[in-house]
Design a protein around this motif. Structure first.
Motif, mmCIF file in Angstrom:
data_model
loop_
_atom_site.group_PDB
_atom_site.id
_atom_site.type_symbol
_atom_site.label_atom_id
_atom_site.label_comp_id
_atom_site.label_asym_id
_atom_site.label_seq_id
_atom_site.Cartn_x
_atom_site.Cartn_y
_atom_site.Cartn_z
ATOM 1 N N ARG A 18 9.381 10.320 8.380
ATOM 2 C CA ARG A 18 8.596 10.795 9.523
ATOM 3 C C ARG A 18 9.498 11.079 10.718
ATOM 4 N N PHE A 19 10.469 10.188 10.977
ATOM 5 C CA PHE A 19 11.403 10.435 12.078
ATOM 6 C C PHE A 19 12.157 11.751 11.855
ATOM 7 N N ASP A 22 9.854 14.660 12.550
ATOM 8 C CA ASP A 22 9.710 14.839 14.004
ATOM 9 C C ASP A 22 10.924 15.545 14.587
ATOM 10 N N CYS A 29 12.979 12.530 18.068
ATOM 11 C CA CYS A 29 12.136 11.465 17.536
ATOM 12 C C CYS A 29 12.447 10.194 18.323
#
Length: 269
Positions: A18-19, A22, A29
């Motif tokens: 997810r980081f 982003d 992030c």
């Protein structure tokens, strides 16, 4: 690729993915609570002493417009900390967005003090080729503050997604409000990873206390980075694992110099 060391703390592969998503989408992030607050407190105390020393040295601080400075951290305790510059969470994100070998090229602090103003909106690097060709994430900055970052003490501001836009288009969308300049407030232990190609600026520190923000720079192995430099003492350098020696682009010396003249003065594109 550099292999991460240690355990990935409380963060899962899903978190790291997810980081990375982003970072690719937004150009930034934010990783909450990455570092232990005691570690940050130790860095803050050491930095306060270092800043006083540098203020009294000719060229010891690089100007960053009015009442704002940059200084390179010496590669000594507590700043020379494997669990920080080779933190497994940070390395896990970098390995997901850098598709070739990368190196660490920078360890410094951005420091607005009382009297600072808004910086001109800028990038820290040029595109690889031209604004008409989207530049991949070839250089990244990891930032973490040594004090809590609030609306009053100069939060970093950035326009998400502008790293994939031509500069003039990004500035136009910021001016019309289509893309806002967002302030990033941070607590002790928080960290962010960002691309220097995203349009950003520093904001005013209206308090009577400096706001030190650590910056660790990482880049593809082929990128020429003459404005920043790392100097490591030989005994420390040789104590590092081979993979970390390969990751750090540095000058190795027998004894660290007692004074540092800052050369990273031009920083806006």
């Amino acid at each position: 690729m550099v292999q991460s060391i240690g355990r990935v703390n409380k963060y899962t592969d899903t978190d790291l993915n997810r980081f990375a998503e982003d970072l690719n989408r937004d150009g930034i992030c934010v990783i909450r609570g990455l570092f232990d607050k005691e570690l940050i407190s130790e860095w803050a105390k050491a930095f306060e002493n270092l800043f006083r020393e540098r203020q009294n040295q000719p060229g010891g601080l690089a100007p960053r417009e009015i009442a704002r400075y940059y200084l390179t951290l010496p590669w000594v305790s507590p700043f020379a900390n494997v669990e920080v510059f080779a933190n497994p969470v940070i390395m896990g994100v970098l390995e997901r967005v850098f598709f070739q070998e990368y190196v660490m090229v920078q360890l410094g602090v951005d420091l607005p003090v009382q009297g600072s103003d808004y910086q001109e909106i800028h990038r820290d690097y040029r595109p690889l080729f031209s604004d008409q060709i989207v530049t991949p994430l070839y250089a990244l900055a990891v930032n973490f503050p040594l004090v809590e970052v609030t609306a009053e003490n100069g939060p970093f501001q950035m326009a998400r997604g502008t790293h994939i836009l031509p500069r003039e288009e990004g500035l136009r969308k910021i001016a019309t409000g289509e893309i806002p300049m967002e302030s990033f407030y941070m607590e002790l232990g928080d960290a962010m990873i960002r691309t220097p190609l995203a349009l950003h600026r520093g904001s005013p520190n209206r308090t009577n206390q400096p706001r030190p923000m650590v910056v660790m720079g990482y880049a593809m192995h082929w990128l020429h980075t003459p404005k920043v430099d790392l100097t490591l003492q030989r005994d420390y350098y040789e104590s590092l694992p081979e993979n970390l020696r390969q990751m750090i682009r540095c000058q190795v010396v027998e004894q660290l110099p007692k004074e540092k003249v800052e050369t990273y003065v031009n920083f806006k594109y």
